[in-house]
Design an enzyme around this catalytic site. Structure first.
Site, mmCIF file in Angstrom:
data_model
loop_
_atom_site.group_PDB
_atom_site.id
_atom_site.type_symbol
_atom_site.label_atom_id
_atom_site.label_comp_id
_atom_site.label_asym_id
_atom_site.label_seq_id
_atom_site.Cartn_x
_atom_site.Cartn_y
_atom_site.Cartn_z
ATOM 1 N N ASP A 444 20.932 92.418 41.017
ATOM 2 C CA ASP A 444 21.693 91.750 42.560
ATOM 3 C C ASP A 444 20.794 90.318 42.737
ATOM 4 O O ASP A 444 19.524 90.577 42.563
ATOM 5 C CB ASP A 444 21.586 92.791 43.462
ATOM 6 C CG ASP A 444 22.047 92.408 44.795
ATOM 7 O OD1 ASP A 444 23.400 92.468 44.746
ATOM 8 O OD2 ASP A 444 21.493 92.072 45.772
ATOM 9 N N ASN A 452 24.532 80.715 50.359
ATOM 10 C CA ASN A 452 25.971 80.101 50.944
ATOM 11 C C ASN A 452 25.858 79.838 52.341
ATOM 12 O O ASN A 452 26.581 78.659 52.709
ATOM 13 C CB ASN A 452 26.883 81.444 50.807
ATOM 14 C CG ASN A 452 27.472 81.852 49.522
ATOM 15 O OD1 ASN A 452 27.424 80.990 48.672
ATOM 16 N ND2 ASN A 452 27.773 83.068 49.232
ATOM 17 N N ASP A 461 28.646 79.083 44.218
ATOM 18 C CA ASP A 461 29.554 79.569 42.931
ATOM 19 C C ASP A 461 28.907 78.881 41.686
ATOM 20 O O ASP A 461 28.752 79.568 40.814
ATOM 21 C CB ASP A 461 30.924 78.773 43.054
ATOM 22 C CG ASP A 461 31.811 79.613 44.078
ATOM 23 O OD1 ASP A 461 31.394 80.897 44.272
ATOM 24 O OD2 ASP A 461 32.780 79.024 44.524
ATOM 25 N N GLU A 487 27.490 88.848 44.439
ATOM 26 C CA GLU A 487 26.418 88.408 43.697
ATOM 27 C C GLU A 487 25.801 89.642 42.751
ATOM 28 O O GLU A 487 24.550 89.610 42.076
ATOM 29 C CB GLU A 487 25.049 88.194 44.452
ATOM 30 C CG GLU A 487 24.674 89.125 45.304
ATOM 31 C CD GLU A 487 25.344 89.430 46.682
ATOM 32 O OE1 GLU A 487 24.738 89.858 47.901
ATOM 33 O OE2 GLU A 487 26.534 88.792 46.783
#
Length: 592
Positions: A444, A452, A461, A487
């Site tokens: 993770d 973001n 991305d 993620e």
């Protein structure tokens, strides 16, 4: 239309070649032979109990038509002094017909008479290919003056076909007919078996009818040409003629059924479909009395059969035309295949060719037309089958690609959760069977939401893609990688346990931290927390995932950027419960 433009010239070339061969055979057959017409011969009728020696006292009538001979004997005489044939070397060729016995007398100028005879069930060595019987005049110094034929129990004199020719010409014609008929029968055999095998494989009804028609034509050709006498000599004579008549009628019925059933119910009006089928089947039924009949009604019934055959050809042609206009692909193939047989059958019913083709008459072009038809349909069916297989393979490939795409993450190209679970199942089963250690690493990305929020989803991305390329490096036969969502990534690896597994998990953490994301987020470092669950006992994916997820949360709670593990109750793992970074991972200057 494109395929029709290719097919029609091809068919035209073959048709021109066939017509050229037919013209050559016809021209060769016309040399050095004399055809005998019954109406032009002198005739006499006697009781069949009379001996052959009565020939010397018989009074022949040279005008009128013979009658009343079906239960007796019909005598036919030809005087050779009026014909352009050799005085000594003469061969009489008689087309096999329905009679009980045929005796041939060769009369010489010195008064000698030499007899040759055959009877139903025993043709000795006189039979020849093409449904003919050969009688060669014995060589004598005296001049041959006349040839007399005595038919006992003849069905109809209109069925007779007789020729006089030289021995050399007779041998050449017999050899040519044998080769031609053998080639046609071989093609029918191969095509018939091929159509039947296709019918069995594809479960197509019309292919079974087509194969049955080809085998019926094969049987008819063998019986008509008398080749079957090599193994069944007892069928010589009337039995063969009756069998050939029945098989010819049956073949017309089977061909009609094959053509109509191939077109499909939705391409033809019901009345046209049923009417054509009924006409074809009627011809097959009429073949039963036609094969058994003997007498004056035989020729009349033959005329009725000829008219019915022409009507059947017209009905089938209409069916093919209607279906073709409605877009039926089979109609096009059948129309091209039936074109030559239709023309051939129509011509032999409208034009008398019984004295052509080396004595084989109309049966020779019919046999070759049948071979043409079955070969054409075999080729057309094979082409259609190949096209269907190509379309099927393309569909399977497209389905496989679609299925693979459904199992892949569109952003990173790694397996998604569905693809990962489907791959993990067989790996877990194999590991449980072979007692191979296997481990699941849940990865993770730390504080990814902040990336973001600060840099935007496009930058996020780019970060995920860079990390995916790094994780993808471990993909192989013993390891599979995936992006489970958001993620979160995963690695399932077999064959590692204890210290080796701990080193591997740590190297994964360090490699992710070493990724260069300057093009997306500048110098900001991106780390990951990893949860590891390992086992060497049989287990399922849910159990492994639950333990790895617990380990991942433990790594998050312990400060992130570290590896945590969980043990199965029956496993003794040497992994530490929580392992953090021992040193700052090196930064790379270019990409991941």
């Amino acid at each position: 239309m494109k395929r029709s433009r290719v097919v029609l010239p091809f068919m035209g070339r073959w048709l021109a070649l066939l017509l050229g061969i037919v013209a050559t055979l016809w021209s060769v057959a016309a040399r050095a032979e004399t055809r005998l017409q019954v109406d032009s011969l002198c005739h006499a009728v006697t009781d069949r109990q009379q001996p052959d020696e009565i020939l010397a006292s018989l009074r022949f009538a040279c005008d009128g038509t013979p009658a009343g001979y079906q239960q007796g004997s019909l005598w036919l005489r030809v005087n050779l002094d009026r014909l352009p044939v050799g005085p000594r070397d003469v061969v009489l060729m008689v087309h096999q017909s329905r009679f009980d016995r045929l005796a041939v007398a060769f009369s010489y100028s010195d008064g000698t008479v030499a007899w040759r005879q055959v009877r139903g069930g025993d043709f000795h060595g006189h039979w020849r290919p093409g449904g003919q019987i050969e009688f060669e005049a014995p060589g004598r110094a005296a001049r041959l003056t006349a040839v007399t034929m005595r038919y006992d129990g003849l069905a109809a004199h209109g069925l007779l076909n007789m020729r006089l020719l030289s021995p050399d010409e007779s041998g050449m014609q017999s050899a040519g007919l044998a080769v031609a008929i053998g080639a046609a029968l071989t093609l029918l055999l191969i095509s018939g078996l091929y159509n039947l095998s296709l019918a069995h494989a594809l479960r197509r009804q019309y292919l079974a009818w087509q194969g049955g028609w080809a085998m019926c034509m094969l049987a008819w050709g063998a019986v008509w040409s008398q080749i079957h006498l090599l193994v069944l000599p007892g069928m010589a004579g009337t039995l063969s003629a009756q069998t050939a008549t029945f098989l010819s009628c049956l073949a017309i019925a089977l061909a009609t059924i094959s053509a109509v059933t191939a077109l499909g119910r939705d391409t033809l009006p019901a009345w046209l479909r049923l009417g054509t089928l009924g006409l074809g089947i009627s011809i097959g039924i009429i073949g039963v009395p036609a094969s058994l009949m003997r007498g004056v009604g035989l020729q009349q019934l033959g005329t009725i059969l000829g008219v019915a055959t022409l009507a059947d050809l017209l009905a089938v042609a209409i069916c093919l035309g209607v279906a073709w206009r409605r877009g039926c692909a089979e109609a096009r193939d059948f129309a091209l295949a039936w074109s030559l047989p239709m023309i051939t059958l129509a011509l032999i019913h409208l034009v008398d060719v019984e004295n052509a083709f080396w004595g084989g008459g109309s049966k020779v072009p019919v046999l070759f037309a049948a071979a043409w038809q079955t070969i054409w349909l075999s080729v057309a069916t094979t082409r259609s089958l190949a096209s269907l297989r190509l379309e099927r393979d393309r569909a399977r490939m497209a389905a496989a690609q679609a299925g693979e795409l459904a199992r892949r993450d569109p952003l990173t190209g790694l397996r998604n959760r569905r693809g990962f679970v489907e791959t993990a199942g067989p790996m877990l089963d194999h590991a449980g069977t072979t007692r191979t250690p296997i481990a699941l690493l849940l990865i993770d990305i730390d504080r990814f939401k902040a990336i973001n929020d600060v840099y935007g989803h496009e930058a996020g991305d780019m970060v995920l893609t860079a990390i995916a390329r790094r994780i993808e490096r471990w993909e192989g036969a013993m390891c599979t990688a995936a992006r489970l969502g958001g993620e979160e990534f995963a690695l399932l690896i077999a064959g590692l346990e204890g210290f080796a597994l701990a080193r591997f998990a740590e190297s994964v953490r360090q490699e992710i931290a070493a990724c260069d994301h300057r093009d997306a987020i500048g110098d900001r470092c991106v780390t990951a927390s990893i949860g590891v669950a390992a086992t060497s006992t049989p287990s399922d994916f849910r159990q492994l995932y639950r333990l790895a997820d617990e380990a991942l949360y433990e790594a998050k709670r312990s400060g992130r950027d570290r590896v945590a593990s969980r043990r199965f109750p029956d496993d003794q793992l040497s992994l530490p419960d929580v392992a953090g970074p021992t040193q700052s991972p090196p930064r790379q200057s270019k990409g991941c």
